[in-house]
Design a protein around this motif. Structure first.
Motif, PDB file in Angstrom:
ATOM      1  N   LYS A  57      -2.857  14.130 -22.823  1.00  0.00           N
ATOM      2  CA  LYS A  57      -2.975  14.039 -21.376  1.00  0.00           C
ATOM      3  C   LYS A  57      -3.069  12.559 -21.065  1.00  0.00           C
ATOM      4  CE  LYS A  57      -5.771  15.625 -17.522  1.00  0.00           C
ATOM      5  NZ  LYS A  57      -6.968  16.392 -17.144  1.00  0.00           N
ATOM      6  N   ALA A  58      -2.111  12.063 -20.312  1.00  0.00           N
ATOM      7  CA  ALA A  58      -2.065  10.634 -20.022  1.00  0.00           C
ATOM      8  C   ALA A  58      -1.824  10.427 -18.539  1.00  0.00           C
ATOM      9  CB  ALA A  58      -0.960   9.966 -20.830  1.00  0.00           C
ATOM     10  N   LYS A  59      -2.276   9.297 -18.042  1.00  0.00           N
ATOM     11  CA  LYS A  59      -2.044   8.915 -16.662  1.00  0.00           C
ATOM     12  C   LYS A  59      -1.211   7.648 -16.685  1.00  0.00           C
ATOM     13  CE  LYS A  59      -5.094   6.908 -13.530  1.00  0.00           C
ATOM     14  NZ  LYS A  59      -6.392   6.895 -12.856  1.00  0.00           N
ATOM     15  N   LEU A  60      -0.066   7.690 -16.032  1.00  0.00           N
ATOM     16  CA  LEU A  60       0.821   6.546 -15.984  1.00  0.00           C
ATOM     17  C   LEU A  60       0.478   5.704 -14.770  1.00  0.00           C
ATOM     18  CD1 LEU A  60       3.330   5.126 -17.130  1.00  0.00           C
ATOM     19  CD2 LEU A  60       4.695   6.613 -15.656  1.00  0.00           C
ATOM     20  N   ILE A  61       0.236   4.425 -14.977  1.00  0.00           N
ATOM     21  CA  ILE A  61      -0.107   3.518 -13.898  1.00  0.00           C
ATOM     22  C   ILE A  61       1.004   2.484 -13.785  1.00  0.00           C
ATOM     23  CG2 ILE A  61      -1.784   1.822 -13.066  1.00  0.00           C
ATOM     24  CD1 ILE A  61      -3.814   3.310 -14.969  1.00  0.00           C
ATOM     25  N   VAL A  62       1.647   2.425 -12.620  1.00  0.00           N
ATOM     26  CA  VAL A  62       2.710   1.459 -12.389  1.00  0.00           C
ATOM     27  C   VAL A  62       2.215   0.482 -11.340  1.00  0.00           C
ATOM     28  CG1 VAL A  62       5.088   1.133 -11.646  1.00  0.00           C
ATOM     29  CG2 VAL A  62       4.461   3.178 -12.941  1.00  0.00           C
ATOM     30  N   ASP A  63       2.214  -0.804 -11.672  1.00  0.00           N
ATOM     31  CA  ASP A  63       1.751  -1.844 -10.768  1.00  0.00           C
ATOM     32  C   ASP A  63       2.978  -2.482 -10.123  1.00  0.00           C
ATOM     33  OD1 ASP A  63       0.625  -3.956  -9.450  1.00  0.00           O
ATOM     34  OD2 ASP A  63      -0.407  -4.780 -11.183  1.00  0.00           O
ATOM     35  N   TYR A  64       3.103  -2.354  -8.798  1.00  0.00           N
ATOM     36  CA  TYR A  64       4.268  -2.854  -8.096  1.00  0.00           C
ATOM     37  C   TYR A  64       4.136  -4.303  -7.660  1.00  0.00           C
ATOM     38  CZ  TYR A  64       6.017   1.877  -7.901  1.00  0.00           C
ATOM     39  OH  TYR A  64       6.498   3.112  -8.232  1.00  0.00           O
ATOM     40  N   LEU A  81       4.505  -8.018  -7.670  1.00  0.00           N
ATOM     41  CA  LEU A  81       5.437  -8.875  -8.407  1.00  0.00           C
ATOM     42  C   LEU A  81       4.794 -10.130  -8.954  1.00  0.00           C
ATOM     43  CD1 LEU A  81       8.553  -8.547  -6.086  1.00  0.00           C
ATOM     44  CD2 LEU A  81       8.072  -7.363  -8.226  1.00  0.00           C
ATOM     45  N   ASP A  82       3.653 -10.519  -8.394  1.00  0.00           N
ATOM     46  CA  ASP A  82       3.009 -11.759  -8.857  1.00  0.00           C
ATOM     47  C   ASP A  82       2.055 -11.525 -10.020  1.00  0.00           C
ATOM     48  OD1 ASP A  82       0.861 -10.506  -7.680  1.00  0.00           O
ATOM     49  OD2 ASP A  82       0.476 -12.065  -6.198  1.00  0.00           O
ATOM     50  N   GLY A  83       1.963 -10.279 -10.501  1.00  0.00           N
ATOM     51  CA  GLY A  83       1.125  -9.988 -11.659  1.00  0.00           C
ATOM     52  C   GLY A  83      -0.318  -9.661 -11.313  1.00  0.00           C
ATOM     53  N   GLY A  84      -0.706  -9.796 -10.057  1.00  0.00           N
ATOM     54  CA  GLY A  84      -2.062  -9.471  -9.658  1.00  0.00           C
ATOM     55  C   GLY A  84      -2.285  -7.963  -9.637  1.00  0.00           C
ATOM     56  N   ALA A  85      -3.539  -7.565  -9.607  1.00  0.00           N
ATOM     57  CA  ALA A  85      -3.877  -6.142  -9.613  1.00  0.00           C
ATOM     58  C   ALA A  85      -3.778  -5.570  -8.218  1.00  0.00           C
ATOM     59  CB  ALA A  85      -5.288  -5.951 -10.163  1.00  0.00           C
ATOM     60  N   GLU A  86      -3.340  -4.340  -8.123  1.00  0.00           N
ATOM     61  CA  GLU A  86      -3.286  -3.624  -6.851  1.00  0.00           C
ATOM     62  C   GLU A  86      -4.704  -3.208  -6.457  1.00  0.00           C
ATOM     63  OE1 GLU A  86      -0.925  -2.313  -4.587  1.00  0.00           O
ATOM     64  OE2 GLU A  86       0.475  -3.731  -5.477  1.00  0.00           O
ATOM     65  N   ASP A  87      -4.970  -3.223  -5.151  1.00  0.00           N
ATOM     66  CA  ASP A  87      -6.230  -2.676  -4.663  1.00  0.00           C
ATOM     67  C   ASP A  87      -6.119  -1.164  -4.634  1.00  0.00           C
ATOM     68  OD1 ASP A  87      -7.266  -5.192  -4.246  1.00  0.00           O
ATOM     69  OD2 ASP A  87      -6.546  -5.314  -2.185  1.00  0.00           O
ATOM     70  N   GLU A  88      -7.165  -0.480  -5.063  1.00  0.00           N
ATOM     71  CA  GLU A  88      -7.133   0.988  -5.069  1.00  0.00           C
ATOM     72  C   GLU A  88      -7.875   1.523  -3.895  1.00  0.00           C
ATOM     73  OE1 GLU A  88      -7.846   2.971  -8.683  1.00  0.00           O
ATOM     74  OE2 GLU A  88      -6.900   1.423  -9.854  1.00  0.00           O
TER      75      GLU A  88
END
Length: 93
Positions: free
Chosen positions: A77-84, A86-93
């Motif tokens: 069981k896995a969760k795929l996380i795609v970060d959109y 482009l500057d490499g920073g983390a997305e806010d959740e």
């Protein structure tokens, strides 16, 4: 892309179903179906570490399992996380 494993493995005799994530000696694969407009669908394993197709096209899931399944494959069981971002920073959740 990051894969976050939730459980180590599941015991299931038919783990090769479209969309399932399996692990083979620590490498994650997704069981994928692809279609051409004028042909029947084909099935393969896609390596989630590099995004490359790992197996040749098979006409059925049974053929994929018989020809490319491995006794040490495990359904996970896995969760795929795609970060959109482009500057490499983390997305806010």
């Amino acid at each position: 892309m990051e894969i976050e494993y939730k459980n180590v493995s599941y015991a299931d005799k038919n783990i090769y179903q479209v969309g399932n994530i399996i692990t083979r000696i620590g490498t994650p694969f997704i069981v994928a179906e692809f279609k051409y407009s004028n042909r029947e669908p084909g099935y393969c394993f896609v390596d989630l570490e590099n995004g490359k197709i790992f197996t040749p096209e098979c006409a059925s899931l049974d053929l994929l399992s018989e020809n490319y399944g491995y006794s040490k494959d495990r359904l996970v069981k896995a969760k795929l996380i795609v970060d959109y971002k482009l500057d490499g920073g983390a997305e806010d959740e």
